[in-house]
Design an enzyme around this catalytic site. Structure first.
Site, PDB file in Angstrom:
ATOM      1  N   ASN A  11       0.855  -1.191   0.000  1.00  0.00           N
ATOM      2  CA  ASN A  11       0.000   0.000   0.000  1.00  0.00           C
ATOM      3  C   ASN A  11       0.890   1.239   0.000  1.00  0.00           C
ATOM      4  OD1 ASN A  11      -1.803   2.057   0.496  1.00  0.00           O
ATOM      5  ND2 ASN A  11      -2.292   1.421   2.598  1.00  0.00           N
ATOM      6  N   LYS A  13       0.046   4.257  -0.183  1.00  0.00           N
ATOM      7  CA  LYS A  13      -0.596   5.434   0.421  1.00  0.00           C
ATOM      8  C   LYS A  13      -0.389   6.643  -0.510  1.00  0.00           C
ATOM      9  CE  LYS A  13      -0.040   3.269   4.875  1.00  0.00           C
ATOM     10  NZ  LYS A  13       0.059   3.410   6.327  1.00  0.00           N
ATOM     11  N   HIS A 103      -9.316   1.212   5.317  1.00  0.00           N
ATOM     12  CA  HIS A 103      -8.006   1.394   5.954  1.00  0.00           C
ATOM     13  C   HIS A 103      -8.186   2.344   7.142  1.00  0.00           C
ATOM     14  CE1 HIS A 103      -3.894   2.577   6.696  1.00  0.00           C
ATOM     15  NE2 HIS A 103      -3.532   1.484   6.034  1.00  0.00           N
ATOM     16  N   GLU A 105      -6.634   4.774   8.143  1.00  0.00           N
ATOM     17  CA  GLU A 105      -6.468   6.202   7.815  1.00  0.00           C
ATOM     18  C   GLU A 105      -7.737   6.772   7.195  1.00  0.00           C
ATOM     19  OE1 GLU A 105      -2.852   5.565   5.633  1.00  0.00           O
ATOM     20  OE2 GLU A 105      -1.880   5.021   7.512  1.00  0.00           O
ATOM     21  N   GLU A 173      -4.750  -4.853  10.800  1.00  0.00           N
ATOM     22  CA  GLU A 173      -3.711  -3.845  10.985  1.00  0.00           C
ATOM     23  C   GLU A 173      -3.973  -3.104  12.291  1.00  0.00           C
ATOM     24  OE1 GLU A 173      -1.861  -2.591   6.952  1.00  0.00           O
ATOM     25  OE2 GLU A 173      -3.625  -1.367   7.285  1.00  0.00           O
ATOM     26  N   GLY A 179       3.023   2.417  10.818  1.00  0.00           N
ATOM     27  CA  GLY A 179       3.988   3.502  10.633  1.00  0.00           C
ATOM     28  C   GLY A 179       4.692   3.929  11.910  1.00  0.00           C
ATOM     29  N   SER A 218       4.076  -2.042  10.231  1.00  0.00           N
ATOM     30  CA  SER A 218       5.531  -2.073  10.392  1.00  0.00           C
ATOM     31  C   SER A 218       6.166  -3.407   9.965  1.00  0.00           C
ATOM     32  CB  SER A 218       5.908  -1.718  11.831  1.00  0.00           C
ATOM     33  OG  SER A 218       5.474  -0.396  12.146  1.00  0.00           O
TER      34      SER A 218
HETATM   35  P1  13P Z   1       3.458   0.486   7.665  1.00  0.00           P
HETATM   36  O1  13P Z   1       3.935  -0.800   7.026  1.00  0.00           O
HETATM   37  O2  13P Z   1       4.166   1.697   7.153  1.00  0.00           O
HETATM   38  O3  13P Z   1       3.390   0.380   9.142  1.00  0.00           O
HETATM   39  O4  13P Z   1       1.928   0.682   7.156  1.00  0.00           O
HETATM   40  C1  13P Z   1       1.032  -0.354   7.288  1.00  0.00           C
HETATM   41  C2  13P Z   1      -0.193  -0.011   6.537  1.00  0.00           C
HETATM   42  O5  13P Z   1      -0.944   0.857   6.933  1.00  0.00           O
HETATM   43  C3  13P Z   1      -0.465  -0.741   5.287  1.00  0.00           C
HETATM   44  O6  13P Z   1      -1.755  -0.519   4.832  1.00  0.00           O
END
Ligand code: 13P
Length: 260
Positions: A11, A13, A103, A105, A173, A179, A218
């Site tokens: 992803n 983003k 997601h 976010e 997740e 992140g 992560s």
């Molecule tokens: P990270 O791998 O940067 O922690 O992000 C995970 C994520 O949100 C994937 O959709």
């Protein structure tokens, strides 16, 4: 329903401009193609921003190693006066296979509710897309309700009320692991995947219970094997580490790191 072939999903983003996206897809294709035998047991997919899907489709089609294509979101509407939205019908014309739904976010910054996400799952199926339903608890929810309760409630809410269920993937997740460099332990991811599978099987039957469940948060090349070793977690949804071709290819080579 497909068998549980591991899915390694990247992803991106809102990262990488058009030219950086081209460079990453090309490098990734070459890297994966160079050592195909290392990757054959997994499906690898990338989720670029909408503006790069068309280019990614063309690049991917011309390469020998078939990377799958996914979108980061989909409208719950099929067409019409919805400025800024992207229809699943448009995505499927670009050979997009997967779409991320819910997601954290989007739940957090775009106020996407369980109801909206349930409608997005329908929209994905109507257009032949496979929804990857993202679920996960915040740190506060973890402390109050434990680790599996919120992911289970979110997954059931996204799947309930449809006449028939199409193919889907769940991505667990934990919000506190996205992140942040904080990673759930493989045992925690395994336990939540097991609990999710049991709840989905109980609610929707065995076939749905056989859907793939991914871990995200992560994930890096040096920790991926732990998550996949138990067989309960069927792949990973990778954010930051998917922006680097060598690191992402390293994650897709997870079999090499598994010591049984
Ligand atoms: P990270 O791998 O940067 O922690 O992000 C995970 C994520 O949100 C994937 O959709």
């Amino acid at each position: 329903m497909t068998s549980r072939v591991p899915l390694i999903a990247g992803n991106w983003k809102m990262n990488l401009d058009h030219f950086q996206a081209i460079a990453l897809i090309q490098k990734l294709s070459w890297t994966l193609d160079d050592a195909k035998h290392d990757y054959e047991k997994a499906e690898v997919a990338v989720f670029p921003p909408f503006t790069d899907l068309r280019t990614a489709q063309t690049l991917i089609e011309s390469e020998k190693f078939k990377i799958g294509l996914g979108a980061q979101d989909v409208s719950r509407h099929s067409s019409g006066a919805f400025t800024g939205e992207v229809s699943g019908a448009f995505l499927s014309k670009l050979n997009v296979k997967y779409v991320l739904i819910g997601h954290s976010e989007r739940r957090q910054y775009h106020s996407e509710t369980d109801e909206i996400l349930n409608a997005k799952v329908s929209a994905a199926w109507q257009n032949g897309l496979i929804p990857i339903i993202c679920v996960g608890e915040t740190l506060e929810e973890l402390e109050l309700q434990g680790q599996a309760a919120v992911p289970i409630a979110q997954a059931l809410a996204a799947l309930s009320g449809h006449e028939t269920l199409g193919e889907f993937v769940i991505a667990y997740e934990p919000v506190w692991a996205i992140g942040t460099g904080k990673v759930a332990t493989p045992a925690e991811a395994e336990a939540v995947a097991k609990a999710l599978r049991a709840a989905i099987t109980q609610e929707f039957g065995q076939e749905s219970g056989n859907s793939r469940i991914l871990y995200g948060g992560s994930v890096k090349a040096n920790n991926v094997a732990g998550f996949l070793a138990s067989g309960e977690v069927d792949g990973v949804l990778v954010g930051g580490a998917s922006l680097d071709a060598d690191e992402f290819a390293g994650i897709a080579r997870f079999q090499k790191h598994i010591v049984l």
